[in-house]
Design a protein around this motif. Structure first.
Motif, PDB file in Angstrom:
ATOM      1  N   GLY A  47      44.804  37.389  48.707  1.00 36.30           N
ATOM      2  CA  GLY A  47      45.637  37.401  47.742  1.00 36.30           C
ATOM      3  C   GLY A  47      46.827  37.268  48.370  1.00 36.30           C
ATOM      4  O   GLY A  47      47.381  37.035  49.800  1.00 36.30           O
ATOM      5  N   LEU A  48      48.035  37.009  47.215  1.00 35.43           N
ATOM      6  CA  LEU A  48      49.479  36.812  48.246  1.00 35.43           C
ATOM      7  C   LEU A  48      50.538  37.927  47.423  1.00 35.43           C
ATOM      8  O   LEU A  48      50.279  37.605  46.390  1.00 35.43           O
ATOM      9  CB  LEU A  48      50.079  35.249  48.177  1.00 35.43           C
ATOM     10  N   SER A  49      52.225  37.898  48.172  1.00 37.61           N
ATOM     11  CA  SER A  49      52.736  38.201  46.924  1.00 37.61           C
ATOM     12  C   SER A  49      53.452  36.780  46.374  1.00 37.61           C
ATOM     13  O   SER A  49      53.466  36.016  47.835  1.00 37.61           O
ATOM     14  CB  SER A  49      53.874  38.814  47.688  1.00 37.61           C
ATOM     15  N   LEU A  77      43.422  27.823  44.789  1.00 38.15           N
ATOM     16  CA  LEU A  77      42.722  28.794  45.049  1.00 38.15           C
ATOM     17  C   LEU A  77      43.080  29.725  43.202  1.00 38.15           C
ATOM     18  O   LEU A  77      44.164  28.570  42.852  1.00 38.15           O
ATOM     19  CB  LEU A  77      43.424  29.534  45.834  1.00 38.15           C
ATOM     20  N   THR A  78      42.493  30.459  42.465  1.00 37.89           N
ATOM     21  CA  THR A  78      42.817  30.777  41.851  1.00 37.89           C
ATOM     22  C   THR A  78      43.147  32.586  41.474  1.00 37.89           C
ATOM     23  O   THR A  78      42.241  33.338  42.360  1.00 37.89           O
ATOM     24  CB  THR A  78      41.282  30.668  40.357  1.00 37.89           C
ATOM     25  N   GLY A  79      43.351  32.968  40.723  1.00 34.00           N
ATOM     26  CA  GLY A  79      43.477  34.194  41.173  1.00 34.00           C
ATOM     27  C   GLY A  79      44.446  35.209  39.757  1.00 34.00           C
ATOM     28  O   GLY A  79      44.597  34.055  38.997  1.00 34.00           O
ATOM     29  N   PHE A  97      43.341  36.960  44.603  1.00 36.37           N
ATOM     30  CA  PHE A  97      41.855  35.652  44.534  1.00 36.37           C
ATOM     31  C   PHE A  97      41.274  35.735  43.795  1.00 36.37           C
ATOM     32  O   PHE A  97      40.846  37.291  43.881  1.00 36.37           O
ATOM     33  CB  PHE A  97      41.967  34.730  45.816  1.00 36.37           C
ATOM     34  N   THR A  98      40.378  35.500  43.192  1.00 36.86           N
ATOM     35  CA  THR A  98      38.637  35.430  42.174  1.00 36.86           C
ATOM     36  C   THR A  98      38.098  34.339  42.856  1.00 36.86           C
ATOM     37  O   THR A  98      38.944  33.098  43.242  1.00 36.86           O
ATOM     38  CB  THR A  98      39.244  34.982  40.793  1.00 36.86           C
ATOM     39  N   PRO A  99      37.070  34.695  43.549  1.00 29.77           N
ATOM     40  CA  PRO A  99      36.033  33.196  44.137  1.00 29.77           C
ATOM     41  C   PRO A  99      35.474  32.602  42.893  1.00 29.77           C
ATOM     42  O   PRO A  99      34.791  32.935  42.052  1.00 29.77           O
ATOM     43  CB  PRO A  99      35.372  34.326  44.711  1.00 29.77           C
TER      44      PRO A  99
END
Length: 113
Positions: A47-49, A77-79, A97-99
């Motif tokens: 993930g990320l901020s 990417l999706t998240g 994130f979602t793979p």
């Protein structure tokens, strides 16, 4: 914000990204399908901020195009937004994130090996 829940080590990185809101809660449907730019505050394998001008509701689904300095192209990417809080004149949001098939999630994770 609540106690640290991220399982992966995060690294402070300010990188440019673009965000498209794929879905959001019923009271914020006007956010869906908009695209805006932002930056990262930190990143990890999972993930990320995200620092942006938009207040993104928890559980919003996002599509992100992230540029990493020194890497050619962008990572698609999706998240899911896990939290979002005011920061200065904008907001800081935690994205997990979602793979998804067709995303660059595997290539992204390879950056952290």
């Amino acid at each position: 914000m609540s106690a640290e829940r991220r399982g992966d080590i995060r690294g402070a990185r300010e990188e440019r990204l673009f965000v498209k809101v794929l879905s959001s809660s019923a009271d914020t449907r006007d956010l869906e399908s908009i695209i805006f730019s932002g930056s990262t505050e930190d990143v990890s394998a999972s993930g990320l901020s995200l620092v942006a001008s938009e207040n993104l509701p928890r559980d919003s689904e996002l599509e992100l195009w992230v540029e990493i300095k020194g890497c050619p192209g962008k990572f698609l990417l999706t998240g899911i937004v896990r939290w979002c809080c005011p920061r200065g004149t904008g907001f800081c949001c935690g994205v997990e994130f979602t793979p998804e098939e067709g995303s660059d999630f595997g290539e992204w994770q390879d950056l952290f090996i």
